[in-house]
Structure formats: structure tokens, C-alpha cells
Design an enzyme around this catalytic site. Structure first.
Site, PDB file in Angstrom:
ATOM      1  N   SER A 260       0.825  -1.220   0.000  1.00  0.00           N
ATOM      2  CA  SER A 260       0.000   0.000   0.000  1.00  0.00           C
ATOM      3  C   SER A 260       0.853   1.261   0.000  1.00  0.00           C
ATOM      4  O   SER A 260       0.337   2.355  -0.166  1.00  0.00           O
ATOM      5  CB  SER A 260      -0.928  -0.008   1.220  1.00  0.00           C
ATOM      6  OG  SER A 260      -0.162  -0.171   2.385  1.00  0.00           O
ATOM      7  N   CYS A 349       3.234 -11.804  12.651  1.00  0.00           N
ATOM      8  CA  CYS A 349       4.245 -11.268  13.572  1.00  0.00           C
ATOM      9  C   CYS A 349       3.560 -10.656  14.800  1.00  0.00           C
ATOM     10  O   CYS A 349       4.145  -9.870  15.513  1.00  0.00           O
ATOM     11  CB  CYS A 349       5.149 -10.249  12.877  1.00  0.00           C
ATOM     12  SG  CYS A 349       4.268  -8.813  12.273  1.00  0.00           S
TER      13      CYS A 349
HETATM   14  N1  SAH Z   1       7.904  -8.829   3.490  1.00  0.00           N
HETATM   15  C1  SAH Z   1       8.607  -7.610   3.800  1.00  0.00           C
HETATM   16  C2  SAH Z   1       8.108  -6.940   5.060  1.00  0.00           C
HETATM   17  C3  SAH Z   1       6.611  -6.617   5.088  1.00  0.00           C
HETATM   18  S1  SAH Z   1       6.212  -5.357   6.189  1.00  0.00           S
HETATM   19  C4  SAH Z   1      10.120  -7.887   3.879  1.00  0.00           C
HETATM   20  O1  SAH Z   1      10.545  -9.050   3.996  1.00  0.00           O
HETATM   21  O2  SAH Z   1      10.888  -6.922   3.825  1.00  0.00           O
HETATM   22  C5  SAH Z   1       4.575  -4.993   5.890  1.00  0.00           C
HETATM   23  C6  SAH Z   1       4.301  -4.146   4.642  1.00  0.00           C
HETATM   24  O3  SAH Z   1       2.889  -4.140   4.461  1.00  0.00           O
HETATM   25  C7  SAH Z   1       4.699  -2.680   4.694  1.00  0.00           C
HETATM   26  O4  SAH Z   1       5.520  -2.372   3.602  1.00  0.00           O
HETATM   27  C8  SAH Z   1       3.362  -1.889   4.591  1.00  0.00           C
HETATM   28  O5  SAH Z   1       3.486  -0.735   3.781  1.00  0.00           O
HETATM   29  C9  SAH Z   1       2.483  -2.889   3.943  1.00  0.00           C
HETATM   30  N2  SAH Z   1       1.028  -2.821   4.225  1.00  0.00           N
HETATM   31  C10 SAH Z   1       0.416  -2.616   5.413  1.00  0.00           C
HETATM   32  N3  SAH Z   1      -0.926  -2.770   5.279  1.00  0.00           N
HETATM   33  C11 SAH Z   1      -1.153  -3.083   3.980  1.00  0.00           C
HETATM   34  C12 SAH Z   1      -2.332  -3.379   3.214  1.00  0.00           C
HETATM   35  N4  SAH Z   1      -3.536  -3.415   3.788  1.00  0.00           N
HETATM   36  N5  SAH Z   1      -2.175  -3.656   1.910  1.00  0.00           N
HETATM   37  C13 SAH Z   1      -0.955  -3.639   1.329  1.00  0.00           C
HETATM   38  N6  SAH Z   1       0.177  -3.389   2.010  1.00  0.00           N
HETATM   39  C14 SAH Z   1       0.089  -3.101   3.301  1.00  0.00           C
END
Ligand code: SAH
Length: 405
Positions: A260, A349
Site C-alpha cells: 500500500s 508477527c
Molecule cells: N515482506 C517484507 C516486510 C513486510 S512489512 C520484507 O521481507 O521486507 C509490511 C508491509 O505491508 C509494509 O511495507 C506496509 O506498507 C504494507 N502494508 C500494510 N498494510 C497493507 C495493506 N492493507 N495492503 C498492502 N500493504 C500493506
């Protein structure tokens, strides 16, 4: 020394060496300890139990530094704890290279994991020559300058950036703080280049999530690379591209990455360029995963591998039921989008969701989606995020690799 006297029968957690004393367990406070000052915790008969840091604002009123009445809490104490923590990291990195072949230069990783390293409220991550320090408790705050000096000395790092901009500090009555703590001020945002599993990443330590990078997923990123070959991959919640780039490096047929945050996707694309990975195989999608998965379902789009690594849905156990609905929703949709033989790599998490509960949620999702599936691997945080056996709360990251039959 200030004295914290517990109510009768409330010493049990300390006997198990759990490092927290809650306000409700305390009968009396002798003296008037300041924020983060060292106090002795005594049982109702006046016997010594532990020595720790006082936090007048927090429900967790004392966090234990030591269970030994001979230990003095001073610079030498922090020197020793930090040394042990850092040396342990070097050992675990060597072990994981040998056992799992997940290469990570010792110059990147978590050096201090708070309670699990006997340093409650202190997190230190290393990104090449830069340390990022998070101070989450009154006790760690009181020793912040000493700890910063020791960290520079023990690691030889060039600078320390502080990311004490985390909501939990408010529970300790501490203000949010962010900025250079040691070393030269640089241009903002402060970005550092790291290498993990042979891939390069830009880490935005000043504005990125957590301390800039999800170091806890290092081993899983290597697993994704090993499993992605020839597959059409959907990486949900892709952040700066950790799983996406590993899937590409593992010769995935295509990767669709959804997040997002436009900033996260822009950084992920920069990281793709940095590694010279094929742009024609990748589609960056800015959007809400809950919506995007529904759109794909309605459009009958399918994948061979789906990664679900959402942010924390349940920071506390009181929000667990609401969080469970969120996890069930995305896992159910993912099962519907997977082709036969497809792989789901799914995470929680949330501290409030146990590994057992998470497995039940995923099982319920498969059932409702009408698919048969098997767990082929259980996943957790990388070994530089250890879980002290006396602090089970440290095991916050749980994941499953599930194969659709
Ligand atoms: N898999 C990644 C870490 C994910 S952190 C790694 O290994 O580096 C979670 C991510 O989810 C963030 O980038 C945040 O911007 C995104 N996010 C949070 N809520 C969301 C939603 N409803 N839809 C899409 N992305 C979202």
C-alpha cells in the site's frame, strides 16, 4: 538501594526468571526511585529476588537486569552484556551459514534483541558501518549514552542512528526521539547499502519501517529463493522487495508485488535496479492486499506461490480475535488463488497470536477455500533474533510453508 517489595505469592514469575514485574504485584516501594533507576526487588519476607530498572509510568514497573545480588549495574555490566550479545551473533551467523547456507555478512544483522539478550528494552541492528539503536524502556533510556559509547567501541561502527520513535515508549512515559546519536550527521533520509544472501538492498534507516529492514525474515527470504524457480509468484506486503528480489534471483517465472506504500514500492524498484534483475518479470502494484486479492479472485487470476507477510494485526492479545479474522481472510483468498501444487508462505508477527492459534487459522482458511494442503515447513525469526527460554514473548514471528495438494 531503592527497594520494591512484592505482595505475598507474587514472586513466582521471578523464580522462573521472567524479567518483568507488573505494578499489580507490588506491595510497597521504599524511597522514591527516579525513571529508570536501579532498584532491588524483594519478596514479601524481604528476600532478594532481582535487580532491575524502575519505570514509574509503565504497567511493567520493573525490568530485570540481573537475578544475582552481587551484580552491580554500571558501565562494566553493560560492557559485558553487550559483548556477549555481539559474540553470540557471530557464532549464530557462522552456524546458519554452515547449516542453511544462508549467506549474510556479519556486518548486517541484529546485535541486541532486548529481553532475550538480557538487555530489556534495547534493540540494536547493524547495517554495514551504521548501527540503529531503539530504546524502548525507562531503564535502557537511563543508560543510553553509556550504551552508545560502548557500542561504538565494541563494534567499530562509524555512526549510531537512533530510532526511538516507537509507540511503546509512550507507555514508559518517554518522548519519541529520532536522529543521529553518534557520528556525523548525514543527508536525510539516511540510507545505507547492505548485502543479504548475495543481494544488495538500500535500507532507509531514518524513515524505513522498524529500523529500516525486516532482518527477522533473512532465512525465509533464502527459502523463498530456493522454492521460487519457474513459478508465478505473488508477494503480498512486499515492502522494499525482500521476498520479491529473492524470488527473481531464484528464477521465478514472474513476480507480482503488492504494497500500500508508494515509497516502499519505489525503494523496492531501486533495489531491483541495484541488482540488475529483469524488470519484464515484475509487476509492482500499489494497493490494499485485501482488495487486490479479491480482484484477482474475481478475475480468476492464479499463482504458483503466494507470500503473505502482513504487518502486526494484533499488538496485544486483547486484539487477537479481530486479528484472526484478518489473517483468515487473506489466507482464504490466497488458497483460492493457488494452482494445484502451489505454495503458500504465510506469516503472523503478532505477539497476541500463538503459533498454535495461527496454524488453526490457516487450517480454517484452507477448509473454507475447499483445498487440501500440507505444512512442509515451520518458520520463525532468524537466529540473530533469539528467544530466551525465560521470555517466551520473544517468539513473535511464526510462519508456515504450506503446499496445496
Ligand atoms: N515482506 C517484507 C516486510 C513486510 S512489512 C520484507 O521481507 O521486507 C509490511 C508491509 O505491508 C509494509 O511495507 C506496509 O506498507 C504494507 N502494508 C500494510 N498494510 C497493507 C495493506 N492493507 N495492503 C498492502 N500493504 C500493506
Amino acid at each position: 538501594m531503592y527497594k520494591i517489595i512484592l505482595k505475598p505469592g507474587r514472586e513466582k514469575a521471578l523464580f522462573r526468571r521472567h524479567p518483568w514485574v507488573f505494578s499489580g504485584a507490588i506491595a510497597d516501594v521504599e524511597g522514591n526511585p527516579g525513571v529508570g533507576e536501579t532498584v532491588d526487588v524483594l519478596d514479601s519476607r524481604g528476600e532478594f529476588l532481582a535487580r532491575g530498572a524502575y519505570s514509574s509510568e509503565s504497567q511493567i514497573r520493573v525490568r530485570v537486569w540481573s537475578f544475582d545480588s552481587d551484580v552491580v549495574i554500571d558501565e562494566a555490566f553493560f560492557r559485558q552484556r553487550l559483548q556477549i550479545s555481539i559474540v553470540n551473533r557471530e557464532l549464530s551467523i557462522v552456524n546458519s551459514q554452515q547449516l542453511i547456507t544462508a549467506h549474510c555478512p556479519p556486518s548486517t544483522g541484529r546485535l541486541v534483541h532486548a529481553e532475550s539478550d538480557g538487555l530489556p528494552g534495547l534493540v540494536v541492528d547493524r547495517y554495514a558501518d551504521t548501527l540503529v539503536m531503539q530504546v524502548l524502556s525507562a531503564g535502557a533510556e537511563r543508560w543510553r549514552e553509556t550504551i552508545a559509547d560502548l557500542l561504538l567501541e565494541l563494534t567499530g561502527a562509524r555512526r549510531i542512528f537512533e530510532r526511538s520513535d516507537v509507540e511503546v515508549r509512550k507507555l514508559e512515559g518517554l518522548p519519541l526521539r529520532i536522529g543521529i546519536l553518534r557520528g556525523e550527521e548525514g543527508p536525510e533520509p539516511l540510507r545505507v547499502q547492505i548485502e543479504e544472501n548475495g543481494l544488495k538492498f538500500w535500507v532507509d534507516v531514518s524513515q524505513g519501517h522498524k529500523t529500516g529492514f525486516y532482518l527477522d525474515q533473512r532465512l525465509t527470504r533464502a527459502r523463498v529463493r530456493a522454492l521460487a524457480g519457474g513459478r508465478d509468484v505473488l508477494d503480498c506486503f512486499s515492502y522494499s522487495g525482500g521476498f520479491t528480489l529473492n524470488a527473481l534471483a531464484g528464477d521465478a517465472a514472474s513476480v507480482t508485488a503488492v504494497d500500500s506504500s508508494a515509497d516502499a514500492l519505489a525503494l523496492a524498484e531501486e533495489n531491483r535496479t541495484l541488482n540488475d534483475l529483469p524488470s519484464e518479470k515484475i509487476e509492482w502494484l500499489e494497493g490494499d492486499v485485501f482488495q487486490v486479492l479479491r480482484t484477482f479472485r474475481d478475475g480468476r487470476r492464479t499463482f504458483d506461490m503466494i507470500i503473505l507477510d502482513p504487518p502486526k494485526f494484533a499488538p496485544t492479545s486483547s486484539l487477537a480475535q479481530k486479528a484472526a479474522r484478518g489473517y483468515k481472510d487473506i489466507n482464504l483468498l490466497a488458497f483460492k488463488l493457488l494452482r494445484p501444487g502451489g505454495i503458500l508462505v504465510t506469516f503472523s508477527c503478532s505477539g497476541g497470536i500463538s503459533a498454535e492459534f495461527f496454524q488453526k487459522i490457516v487450517a480454517g482458511a484452507a477448509l473454507d477455500a475447499g483445498v487440501d494442503a500440507q505444512i512442509i515447513e515451520r518458520l520463525g525469526q532468524s537466529p540473530d533474533h533469539p528467544v530466551a527460554l525465560n521470555f517466551p514473548e520473544g517468539a513473535y514471528l511464526k510462519g508456515l510453508i504450506v503446499r496445496v495438494c
